[in-house]
Design an enzyme around this catalytic site. Sequence first.
Site, short mmCIF file in Angstrom:
data_model
loop_
_atom_site.label_atom_id
_atom_site.label_comp_id
_atom_site.label_asym_id
_atom_site.label_seq_id
_atom_site.Cartn_x
_atom_site.Cartn_y
_atom_site.Cartn_z
N CYS A 12 0.61 -1.83 0.18
CA CYS A 12 0.08 0.18 0.06
C CYS A 12 0.97 1.26 0.17
O CYS A 12 2.45 1.47 0.39
CB CYS A 12 -0.85 -0.01 1.00
SG CYS A 12 -2.58 -1.59 1.20
N GLY A 39 0.22 0.91 -4.89
CA GLY A 39 -0.79 -0.04 -5.27
C GLY A 39 -2.19 0.16 -6.42
O GLY A 39 -2.20 1.47 -6.03
N ASN A 113 0.04 0.74 5.40
CA ASN A 113 1.10 0.22 4.74
C ASN A 113 1.76 -1.04 5.46
O ASN A 113 2.86 -0.05 6.39
CB ASN A 113 1.76 1.08 4.12
CG ASN A 113 2.57 0.27 3.15
OD1 ASN A 113 4.24 0.96 2.79
ND2 ASN A 113 2.74 -0.10 2.98
N GLY A 114 1.43 -2.43 5.14
CA GLY A 114 2.31 -2.87 5.70
C GLY A 114 2.25 -4.55 6.19
O GLY A 114 0.74 -4.37 4.97
N TYR A 252 13.79 -1.61 -6.42
CA TYR A 252 12.14 -2.05 -7.26
C TYR A 252 10.47 -0.94 -6.33
O TYR A 252 10.14 -0.05 -7.15
CB TYR A 252 11.88 -2.93 -7.46
CG TYR A 252 10.13 -3.31 -8.36
CD1 TYR A 252 10.38 -2.96 -9.51
CD2 TYR A 252 9.44 -3.59 -7.72
CE1 TYR A 252 9.59 -3.35 -10.59
CE2 TYR A 252 8.10 -3.61 -8.86
CZ TYR A 252 8.38 -3.33 -9.55
OH TYR A 252 7.08 -3.31 -10.60
#
Length: 467
Positions: A12, A39, A113-114, A252
């Site tokens: 996310c 995302g 996020n995670g 990336y």
Amino acid sequence: MNCEQEKPKEECGVFGIIGTNDDAASLTFSGLKALQHRGQESCGIASFHKMSMRTFKALGLVTDVFNDEILANLAGSNAIGHVRYSTTGSNLIDNAQPLTLSTKFGEIALAHNGNIINAKELRISLAQAGHRFESTADSEVILHLINDQVTSLENAISKALCKLNGAYSLVIMTKNALIGIRDPLGFRPLCIGRFGNAYCIASESFALQSIGATFIRDVAPGEMIIINETGFKSHQIFQTQRKCCCAFEYIYFAHPSSTIDSVNVEMSRFRMGQELAREYPVDADVVIPVPRSGRHAALGYASARQLPLEEAIFKITQNERSFIQPTQTLRELMVVKTLRVQPEVIRSKRVLMIDDSLVRGTTSVKLVKLIREAGAREVHLLIASPPVQFPCYYGVDISEQTELIAAHMSVDKICQYIGADSLYYLSQDGLLKSLIAQEVCLACFNEQYPLKSSVCLDKLMLNSQSA
Ligand code: SF4
């Protein structure tokens, strides 16, 4: 399809802003567009207008989901937003974020996020205590843990965090505060910016740039930032002995323009290419990047070896919706449909193709074939990171070891499978040098997981201190 389809997916991206003149939702929309690469399954914005919270969430890309009318309905001075790719919880609208809950502290919105490793256990005990869940997302347990505490909101959040085990960069919005939190090891990035009189918090500094905000600093691992009308305060919730930002953010995931924990992403990718050149000075006539992921490493390699770089592989379409393809067959079909090779720049040459990582190998097989068909004399594949062999539990969809080509094939076998003349991976040392001795998580390369489920985070608890 593009070459990113077989890459691992970040879970996310989060964005939040407080203190604007009613355009917090529009600014959040712009911030989310800049985080779209983190995302693409769903997105959402929650805002406070006067004393009431409004939320709009849907499946799809930010620019498809939101329009002027929706953003006008979300007008307010504070907002948070989220873009999502699911790793925990299926791709349902119920799991789209921000998640909201009416709590004893008022209405709260949260974007995460995670990945919370112990979410299942926490959920069971919260459900037994009477909490009702509306999604299957791991993030929802955080809201209920906060609501389970009987103390001030700040303390409730601190206590809730002590029960979490995993990776989390959070933005939380209440009616008068924006809160940013990074887990004790800082797996996922999070940074603070200033936009006029307003403050913002974002997954990546690129999102701050996208709205013209000034980068202030990264949120430190274990830190909670609380921003309200009096300015911003820092609370170091957890004492952190080390950092473990995900190495894949640099390799990336993150936008090249972003700087994470003082290391610029584009420059680190360039250095990965330079290190690769130092480790493997393969005889070649031309360097070509796999678009777009191998570009900066290829530039680094070509400059270190003083070899010409040609953008020989290009895409016919830029269909962002095709980013996530569910099956291997579809992935392979899409490679053929959209990638083309420029024969003029590689015919009869020894080609050195560079990519950032090699996960499943699907795209590489097709690319090597296309390059050979275009007349290359030799094709060597160089990967600007070590072999990915182990699953990730910290918010990236590297979950099935069987899908990781390096987990079940030797380098020689992979080379054979891909059809290349040679295959080389950047060493772990080379990667660390490229990150300028950053302390990073490398668990999917070396199986050294920085967090085990038995880790007792309560031990890391520190006294809060105001900045
Ligand atoms: S295991 Fe790999 S993908 Fe997951 S956080 Fe660590 S480095 Fe990143």
